[in-house]
Design an enzyme around this catalytic site. Structure first.
Site, PDB file in Angstrom:
ATOM      1  N   ASP A   9       0.838  -1.198   0.000  1.00 41.78           N
ATOM      2  CA  ASP A   9       0.000   0.000   0.000  1.00 41.78           C
ATOM      3  C   ASP A   9       0.876   1.251   0.000  1.00 41.78           C
ATOM      4  OD1 ASP A   9      -1.954  -1.829   0.206  1.00 41.78           O
ATOM      5  OD2 ASP A   9      -2.742  -1.170   2.150  1.00 41.78           O
ATOM      6  N   ALA A  10       1.975   1.168   0.746  1.00 39.51           N
ATOM      7  CA  ALA A  10       2.864   2.337   0.871  1.00 39.51           C
ATOM      8  C   ALA A  10       3.470   2.686  -0.479  1.00 39.51           C
ATOM      9  CB  ALA A  10       3.958   2.046   1.880  1.00 39.51           C
ATOM     10  N   GLU A  11       3.860   1.640  -1.206  1.00 35.41           N
ATOM     11  CA  GLU A  11       4.450   1.838  -2.537  1.00 35.41           C
ATOM     12  C   GLU A  11       3.415   2.500  -3.457  1.00 35.41           C
ATOM     13  OE1 GLU A  11       7.264   1.333  -3.934  1.00 35.41           O
ATOM     14  OE2 GLU A  11       7.068   0.549  -5.973  1.00 35.41           O
ATOM     15  N   SER A  57     -35.951  -6.588 -17.152  1.00 36.60           N
ATOM     16  CA  SER A  57     -35.903  -7.308 -15.875  1.00 36.60           C
ATOM     17  C   SER A  57     -36.070  -8.796 -16.158  1.00 36.60           C
ATOM     18  CB  SER A  57     -36.975  -6.785 -14.939  1.00 36.60           C
ATOM     19  OG  SER A  57     -38.221  -6.947 -15.547  1.00 36.60           O
ATOM     20  N   LEU A  58     -36.090  -9.599 -15.110  1.00 34.80           N
ATOM     21  CA  LEU A  58     -36.172 -11.049 -15.277  1.00 34.80           C
ATOM     22  C   LEU A  58     -37.474 -11.570 -14.694  1.00 34.80           C
ATOM     23  CD1 LEU A  58     -32.592 -11.902 -13.989  1.00 34.80           C
ATOM     24  CD2 LEU A  58     -33.391 -12.233 -16.330  1.00 34.80           C
ATOM     25  N   GLU A  94     -25.770 -18.552 -13.237  1.00 31.16           N
ATOM     26  CA  GLU A  94     -24.873 -17.624 -12.542  1.00 31.16           C
ATOM     27  C   GLU A  94     -25.564 -17.018 -11.333  1.00 31.16           C
ATOM     28  OE1 GLU A  94     -24.139 -15.226 -15.995  1.00 31.16           O
ATOM     29  OE2 GLU A  94     -25.583 -13.704 -15.383  1.00 31.16           O
ATOM     30  N   LYS A 125     -27.392 -14.457  -8.897  1.00 27.25           N
ATOM     31  CA  LYS A 125     -28.204 -13.248  -8.994  1.00 27.25           C
ATOM     32  C   LYS A 125     -27.745 -12.359  -7.849  1.00 27.25           C
ATOM     33  CE  LYS A 125     -32.841 -11.510  -9.653  1.00 27.25           C
ATOM     34  NZ  LYS A 125     -32.742 -10.372  -8.759  1.00 27.25           N
ATOM     35  N   ASP A 132     -27.329  -9.401  -5.315  1.00 19.21           N
ATOM     36  CA  ASP A 132     -28.331  -8.548  -4.708  1.00 19.21           C
ATOM     37  C   ASP A 132     -27.748  -7.155  -4.496  1.00 19.21           C
ATOM     38  OD1 ASP A 132     -30.735  -7.879  -3.726  1.00 19.21           O
ATOM     39  OD2 ASP A 132     -30.572  -9.008  -1.859  1.00 19.21           O
ATOM     40  N   ARG A 145     -30.432   1.850 -13.650  1.00 18.73           N
ATOM     41  CA  ARG A 145     -31.441   1.240 -14.510  1.00 18.73           C
ATOM     42  C   ARG A 145     -32.687   2.124 -14.598  1.00 18.73           C
ATOM     43  NH1 ARG A 145     -35.638  -2.327 -13.307  1.00 18.73           N
ATOM     44  NH2 ARG A 145     -36.223  -3.664 -15.028  1.00 18.73           N
ATOM     45  N   GLU A 163     -23.905  -5.514 -11.936  1.00 15.68           N
ATOM     46  CA  GLU A 163     -24.471  -5.193 -10.629  1.00 15.68           C
ATOM     47  C   GLU A 163     -23.424  -4.534  -9.747  1.00 15.68           C
ATOM     48  OE1 GLU A 163     -27.621  -6.084 -10.635  1.00 15.68           O
ATOM     49  OE2 GLU A 163     -28.317  -6.286  -8.566  1.00 15.68           O
ATOM     50  N   TYR A 170     -22.399  -8.602 -16.016  1.00 15.92           N
ATOM     51  CA  TYR A 170     -23.147  -9.802 -16.404  1.00 15.92           C
ATOM     52  C   TYR A 170     -23.805  -9.728 -17.780  1.00 15.92           C
ATOM     53  CZ  TYR A 170     -27.122  -7.261 -14.304  1.00 15.92           C
ATOM     54  OH  TYR A 170     -28.051  -6.327 -13.973  1.00 15.92           O
ATOM     55  N   LYS A 190     -29.585 -18.495 -17.998  1.00 17.43           N
ATOM     56  CA  LYS A 190     -29.678 -17.809 -19.294  1.00 17.43           C
ATOM     57  C   LYS A 190     -29.323 -18.798 -20.396  1.00 17.43           C
ATOM     58  CE  LYS A 190     -28.162 -13.429 -17.307  1.00 17.43           C
ATOM     59  NZ  LYS A 190     -27.043 -12.507 -17.114  1.00 17.43           N
ATOM     60  N   LYS A 216     -35.313 -17.685  -7.376  1.00 19.28           N
ATOM     61  CA  LYS A 216     -35.083 -16.924  -6.142  1.00 19.28           C
ATOM     62  C   LYS A 216     -34.821 -17.842  -4.946  1.00 19.28           C
ATOM     63  CE  LYS A 216     -35.691 -12.923  -6.001  1.00 19.28           C
ATOM     64  NZ  LYS A 216     -36.537 -11.787  -6.256  1.00 19.28           N
ATOM     65  N   CYS A 243     -31.900  -4.086  37.813  1.00 17.81           N
ATOM     66  CA  CYS A 243     -31.668  -5.332  37.063  1.00 17.81           C
ATOM     67  C   CYS A 243     -32.906  -6.227  37.135  1.00 17.81           C
ATOM     68  CB  CYS A 243     -30.454  -6.051  37.639  1.00 17.81           C
ATOM     69  SG  CYS A 243     -30.216  -7.690  36.947  1.00 17.81           S
ATOM     70  N   CYS A 255     -31.654  -9.500  39.346  1.00 19.21           N
ATOM     71  CA  CYS A 255     -31.275  -9.484  40.762  1.00 19.21           C
ATOM     72  C   CYS A 255     -31.737  -8.224  41.495  1.00 19.21           C
ATOM     73  CB  CYS A 255     -29.760  -9.646  40.907  1.00 19.21           C
ATOM     74  SG  CYS A 255     -28.843  -8.188  40.395  1.00 19.21           S
ATOM     75  N   CYS A 278     -25.804  -3.963  34.997  1.00 21.19           N
ATOM     76  CA  CYS A 278     -26.249  -4.281  36.347  1.00 21.19           C
ATOM     77  C   CYS A 278     -24.996  -4.326  37.207  1.00 21.19           C
ATOM     78  CB  CYS A 278     -26.924  -5.651  36.325  1.00 21.19           C
ATOM     79  SG  CYS A 278     -26.846  -6.513  37.903  1.00 21.19           S
ATOM     80  N   CYS A 307     -25.341 -11.387  41.040  1.00 22.26           N
ATOM     81  CA  CYS A 307     -26.489 -11.454  40.121  1.00 22.26           C
ATOM     82  C   CYS A 307     -26.490 -12.824  39.454  1.00 22.26           C
ATOM     83  CB  CYS A 307     -26.384 -10.345  39.077  1.00 22.26           C
ATOM     84  SG  CYS A 307     -27.609 -10.458  37.767  1.00 22.26           S
TER      85      CYS A 307
HETATM   86  S1  IVH Z   1     -29.545 -10.275 -16.363  1.00 20.50           S
HETATM   87  C1  IVH Z   1     -32.288  -9.405 -19.576  1.00 20.50           C
HETATM   88  N1  IVH Z   1     -27.930 -11.345 -14.583  1.00 20.50           N
HETATM   89  O1  IVH Z   1     -31.619  -8.779 -11.313  1.00 20.50           O
HETATM   90  C2  IVH Z   1     -31.541  -9.771 -18.394  1.00 20.50           C
HETATM   91  N2  IVH Z   1     -29.484  -9.705 -13.836  1.00 20.50           N
HETATM   92  O2  IVH Z   1     -34.702  -8.345 -12.759  1.00 20.50           O
HETATM   93  C3  IVH Z   1     -31.361  -8.673 -17.462  1.00 20.50           C
HETATM   94  N3  IVH Z   1     -29.322  -9.166 -11.470  1.00 20.50           N
HETATM   95  O3  IVH Z   1     -32.146  -5.596 -11.513  1.00 20.50           O
HETATM   96  C4  IVH Z   1     -30.628  -8.937 -16.245  1.00 20.50           C
HETATM   97  N4  IVH Z   1     -27.668 -10.554 -11.009  1.00 20.50           N
HETATM   98  O4  IVH Z   1     -29.684  -6.009 -11.788  1.00 20.50           O
HETATM   99  C5  IVH Z   1     -28.935 -10.470 -14.794  1.00 20.50           C
HETATM  100  N5  IVH Z   1     -26.425 -12.346 -13.127  1.00 20.50           N
HETATM  101  C6  IVH Z   1     -27.413 -11.483 -13.345  1.00 20.50           C
HETATM  102  C7  IVH Z   1     -27.945 -10.683 -12.317  1.00 20.50           C
HETATM  103  C8  IVH Z   1     -28.992  -9.805 -12.604  1.00 20.50           C
HETATM  104  C9  IVH Z   1     -28.498  -9.635 -10.522  1.00 20.50           C
HETATM  105  C10 IVH Z   1     -30.375  -8.172 -11.232  1.00 20.50           C
HETATM  106  C11 IVH Z   1     -30.432  -7.078 -12.256  1.00 20.50           C
HETATM  107  C12 IVH Z   1     -31.895  -6.694 -12.325  1.00 20.50           C
HETATM  108  C13 IVH Z   1     -32.579  -7.878 -11.758  1.00 20.50           C
HETATM  109  C14 IVH Z   1     -33.355  -8.583 -12.852  1.00 20.50           C
END
Ligand code: IVH
Length: 671
Positions: A31-33, A80-81, A112, A114, A116, A135, A172, A224, A289, A313, A407, A410, A425, A431
Site C-alpha cells: 500500500d505504501a508503494e 428485468s427477469l 450464474e 443473482k 443482490d 437502470r 451489478e 453480467y 440464461k 429466487k 436489574c 437481581c 447491572c 447477580c
Molecule cells: S440479467 C435481460 N444477470 O436482477 C436480463 N441480472 O430483474 C437482465 N441481477 O435488476 C438482467 N444478477 O440487476 C442479470 N447475473 C445477473 C444478475 C442480474 C443480478 C439483477 C439485475 C436486475 C434484476 C433482474
C-alpha cells in the site's frame, strides 16, 4: 527504475497495480508503494493539468458535488427477469425454451449468481469510460458517472488490443457483506443511520450527490451482460461474452457454469444455496440464461423480460413482523441487552421469535415503539437483527421502550456511563444472570471445553443452588447432576467425566475462561505467552501489561481492575484449591516463530485436536490464522468434510495440506 517512470507509464503502472489488487485479488505492491507513486502522479498532474488522462487513477475521485442527477435515456432498454420460486417453475422454463427452439434435446444454459445489489450500465467509447447510469424504470436512468468511476474494480479504460469503438457493459454494483457490517458498526458507534441490507447500502452509496462520499464506500461491480456495442466485438454466446468482458478488465463471477439438462440446473441451485452464507456478497438467487445468442434471438421477449432467462429466487433473508415486547437480558459482564420479542416469522430458513437490539442507542436510532412493524434480517449464521421499524398499519403506536432502573434478574441498580451505549447491572457475581453467563463461558469450547455442561445445565445447577463459583464445577458429583429434572444417571456420569478430563488446561484457556472484559482468545494467548505462568500475570501492573503487543490502555485497565477485586482473588484461590493443573507455557521469547509472515486457514473437522487449539498453536509459531481463503492465503489445512473454503483454495491455487501434515508441523516445532 520506478523513479524513472514518465507520466503515461506511471498511469499505466498504477492502473495495473489497482487491477491486481481490486480485480484479481493478487496485490503486486505494498500500500505504501502505491501511495508513494500515486502522490508522484498527483505532482505531475498538478504541473500539467491539461495533460491529465481520463483513465488516470486520480480521476476516480470526483471533487464536485452535484445538485441533482441528470436523466439518461437507455439506447437499449434495461430489462428485468421473470422469477421462479420452485423446481417445477424452472422445469417449465426449460421446457418452454425447448419448445421455442423446436427441440426435445438439451439446451445449453448458463447458470450464474443473482447478485443482490443495484444494476448499472457503463458506456465506453474508444475504450474510455464516458458515462454510467442506473437502470431507473428500464427506459430512463440517472447519470451516476462520477460515482461509478470511484468503484475500484471498474476499469476507466478497457484493456487489450482489439477494443470496440462503443461498448455498454451492464452489471451489478454490490457492497460486500463485510464492508456492509463494518459500515453499519461504525454508523452505530457514531449514532448515524444504518443500512437495512447490503443492497440498500449499495443503492444509497451510488445515489450520493457527492462522489467523494461514494469513494469511501466499499463497492464492487460485477459485469453480467452488455447493452449496445459496435460490430467489432464478435461473440456468439453468453459465456464467451463474460470471458470477453473479463479480458477487457471487468470482474465477472467465476461460479458461472454451463449446464445441460434440468438436473444440472437443479444441482447448481442446490450447490449455490448451500454456499450462500460463505460468499463475500449477498445473492438473492441464481439466474439461468440460454447460452447461445442465436437461440436467445429465436426465443425473444415477453413484455419486459426475456424468454431466454429466468431468476430462481432463494428463500428471503428479510421479513416483516410485529414487535410484541422488549425484554432485557443480562450478560456475563452485567451488560443489559434489549431483546425484541416478535410475532414468530419465517426468515432465512428458520422461525425467528427473538432478535437482538444491541443497546438503548440502537432502539433510539431505529425509533422503535412497542407494537411496531419491524423488518427482521437473518443472513447466514448471524443472529437475527431488527433492521428497521415503522408504525403499525392499524391503530396507534405503542410505548417507547425505556431502560430499567434496576436489574430484571437481581434487582441491583443499573448504571449507564453517559459516554457509552452499554448499561450494566452492578450486581456482579451476586447477580444470578451474570453468574450463569460467567459459568457458561468458563465451560465453553474455547475455555475449559467441558462437553455437556452447556447453557441449560449450568442454569439448572445455579437455580438448584449446586453451582456458585468456578471451583464448584470441579466439586460436582454425579448425584448433583442426576438429581435435576430431565437428567439421567448416564448423562450425569458423562458430564462428570468430561469435567475430569477438563482438569488439565493450558494457561491461555485458563485466562480466557476467567471472562475478563475484552480479553478474548487471542489476548489470553498473548498474556499466556508473555507471562508463562499465572503468578506472574497476577503480579503484573499496568505498565508491564502495556508492553504486550495485543494489550492497549482499555484492556490493561480491565485486567488490572479484574485482578484487584477481592472477589476475583477469592475466586482464583478457590480454583487453585481444587484439583486442576494449569500447564506452564513457554514464554514467547523462548519460542521460535518459524511461521511468521504466513497466512494460514483451517477448515473442516480435525480428528486429533480442536480447531481452536490448532489455531492457538499456529499463532504461537507466528502464523496469521485467517477465517477466509483469499489469494493472500499461503496454506489451507483441510480436515474431514471441508467445503467451500477447500474449493476456493483449489480455484485460487492455494497450497492445501491435510491434518497429518499439521501434526507433523507441530511435532517439528514441539508445540
Ligand atoms: S440479467 C435481460 N444477470 O436482477 C436480463 N441480472 O430483474 C437482465 N441481477 O435488476 C438482467 N444478477 O440487476 C442479470 N447475473 C445477473 C444478475 C442480474 C443480478 C439483477 C439485475 C436486475 C434484476 C433482474
Amino acid at each position: 527504475m520506478q523513479d524513472s517512470f514518465n507520466y503515461d507509464e506511471l498511469v499505466d503502472y498504477l492502473n495495473e497495480l489497482a487491477r491486481a489488487y481490486y480485480t484479481l485479488d493478487q496485490p503486486l505492491a505494498s500500500d505504501a508503494e502505491y501511495d508513494r507513486l500515486y502522490r508522484e502522479l498527483e505532482g505531475m498532474e498538478e504541473a500539467q493539468p491539461l495533460a491529465i488522462r481520463p483513465d488516470s487513477p486520480t480521476q476516480r475521485v470526483g471533487d464536485v458535488a452535484l445538485s441533482g442527477f441528470t436523466q439518461i435515456e437507455h439506447e437499449l432498454p434495461m430489462l428485468s427477469l421473470s422469477n421462479a420460486f420452485t423446481d417445477t417453475e424452472v422445469e417449465d422454463f426449460y421446457k418452454r425454451c425447448q419448445e421455442g427452439l423446436g427441440t426435445d434435446g438439451d439446451v445449453q444454459i448458463c447458470a450464474e449468481y443473482k447478485l443482490d445489489g443495484v444494476a448499472a450500465s457503463i458506456l465506453y467509447e474508444n475504450g474510455v469510460l464516458v458515462r454510467a447510469a442506473t437502470r431507473g424504470d428500464g427506459q430512463t436512468g440517472e447519470d451516476i458517472t462520477s460515482n461509478v468511476k470511484t468503484i475500484k474494480n471498474v476499469p476507466l479504460r478497457l484493456l487489450g488490443d482489439s477494443i470496440p469503438a462503443r461498448l455498454e457493459v451492464r452489471g451489478e454494483v454490490v457492497m460486500p457483506k463485510r464492508g456492509f457490517e463494518a459500515y453499519n458498526d461504525r454508523a452505530r458507534e457514531l449514532g448515524e443511520k444504518t443500512f437495512v441490507n447490503p443492497r440498500n447500502a449499495a443503492a444509497g452509496s451510488l445515489r450520493q450527490l457527492d462522489p467523494r462520499l461514494t469513494a469511501k464506500r466499499p463497492l464492487a461491480f460485477y459485469a453480467y451482460s452488455v447493452g449496445v456495442y459496435s460490430d467489432e466485438f464478435v461473440v456468439s454466446s453468453h459465456y464467451d461474452l463474460l470471458l470477453g468482458l473479463e479480458s477487457f478488465g471487468f470482474t465477472i463471477n467465476h461460479a458461472t457454469a454451463k449446464c445441460t439438462g434440468i438436473d444440472e440446473l437443479k444441482a447448481f441451485y442446490e450447490r449455490t444455496l448451500s454456499q450462500r452464507d460463505d460468499l463475500i456478497f449477498d445473492i438473492d438467487g441464481i439466474v439461468y440464461k440460454v447460452d447461445s445468442f442465436s437461440q436467445q434471438t429465436t426465443l425473444g421477449f415477453i413484455a419486459r423480460a426475456p424468454r431466454w432467462a429466468i431468476a430462481r429466487k432463494f428463500p428471503a433473508q428479510e421479513e416483516t413482523t410485529t414487535l410484541l415486547d422488549i425484554e432485557f437480558q443480562v450478560g456475563r459482564t452485567g451488560a443489559l441487552t434489549p431483546v425484541a420479542r416478535l410475532e414468530p416469522v419465517f426468515v432465512g430458513g428458520v422461525t425467528v421469535s427473538n432478535a437482538t437490539l444491541h443497546n438503548m442507542d440502537e432502539i433510539e436510532r431505529l425509533g422503535i415503539h412497542i407494537g411496531d412493524r419491524v423488518v427482521i434480517r437473518r443472513a447466514g449464521d448471524v443472529i437475527p437483527q431488527v433492521a428497521a421499524a415503522a408504525a403499525p398499519l392499524h391503530g396507534e403506536r405503542g410505548a417507547v421502550p425505556e431502560l430499567p432502573t434496576h436489574c430484571p434478574v437481581c434487582g441491583s441498580p443499573v448504571e449507564r456511563d453517559p459516554n457509552f451505549a452499554v448499561a450494566r447491572c452492578i450486581g456482579g457475581v451476586a447477580c444470578k444472570a451474570q453468574r450463569k453467563a460467567a459459568l457458561i463461558h468458563f465451560a465453553s469450547r474455547k475455555a475449559f471445553d467441558i462437553e455437556g455442561l452447556g447453557d441449560k445445565l449450568v442454569a439448572a445447577l445455579v437455580d438448584a443452588d449446586k453451582l456458585h463459583s468456578f471451583a464448584d464445577i470441579f466439586r460436582l458429583t454425579i448425584d448433583d447432576i442426576a438429581s435435576l429434572d430431565r437428567m439421567g444417571l448416564k448423562s450425569a456420569t458423562k458430564v462428570v467425566n468430561a469435567i475430569d478430563v477438563a482438569r488439565e488446561v493450558t494457561l491461555a484457556r485458563f485466562i480466557y475462561a476467567l471472562g475478563i472484559r475484552e480479553v478474548g482468545e487471542a489476548t489470553a494467548l498473548s498474556l499466556a505467552n508473555y507471562f508463562g505462568d499465572l503468578a506472574s500475570l497476577l503480579a503484573a501492573d499496568r505498565e508491564l501489561l502495556l508492553k504486550i503487543p495485543d494489550v492497549g490502555q482499555i484492556v490493561a485497565n480491565h485486567i488490572v481492575d479484574f485482578f484487584s477485586l477481592p472477589a476475583t482473588r477469592q475466586l482464583i484461590d478457590d480454583l487453585l484449591g481444587v484439583d486442576i493443573q494449569i500447564a506452564e507455557q513457554a514464554k514467547l521469547e523462548e519460542v521460535e516463530t518459524p511461521l511468521e509472515n504466513l497466512t494460514i486457514v483451517l477448515t473442516g473437522t480435525l480428528s486429533t485436536m480442536s480447531r481452536s487449539d490448532a489455531k492457538a498453536k499456529l499463532q504461537r509459531l507466528g502464523a496469521k490464522v485467517s477465517g477466509s481463503v483469499s489469494a493472500k492465503t499461503d496454506v489451507l489445512y483441510a480436515g474431514e468434510n471441508a467445503g467451500s473454503k477447500l474449493t476456493k483454495a483449489q480455484q485460487l491455487g492455494v497450497e492445501v495440506r491435510d491434518e497429518s501434515q499439521l501434526i507433523e508441523l507441530f511435532g517439528e516445532y514441539g508445540v
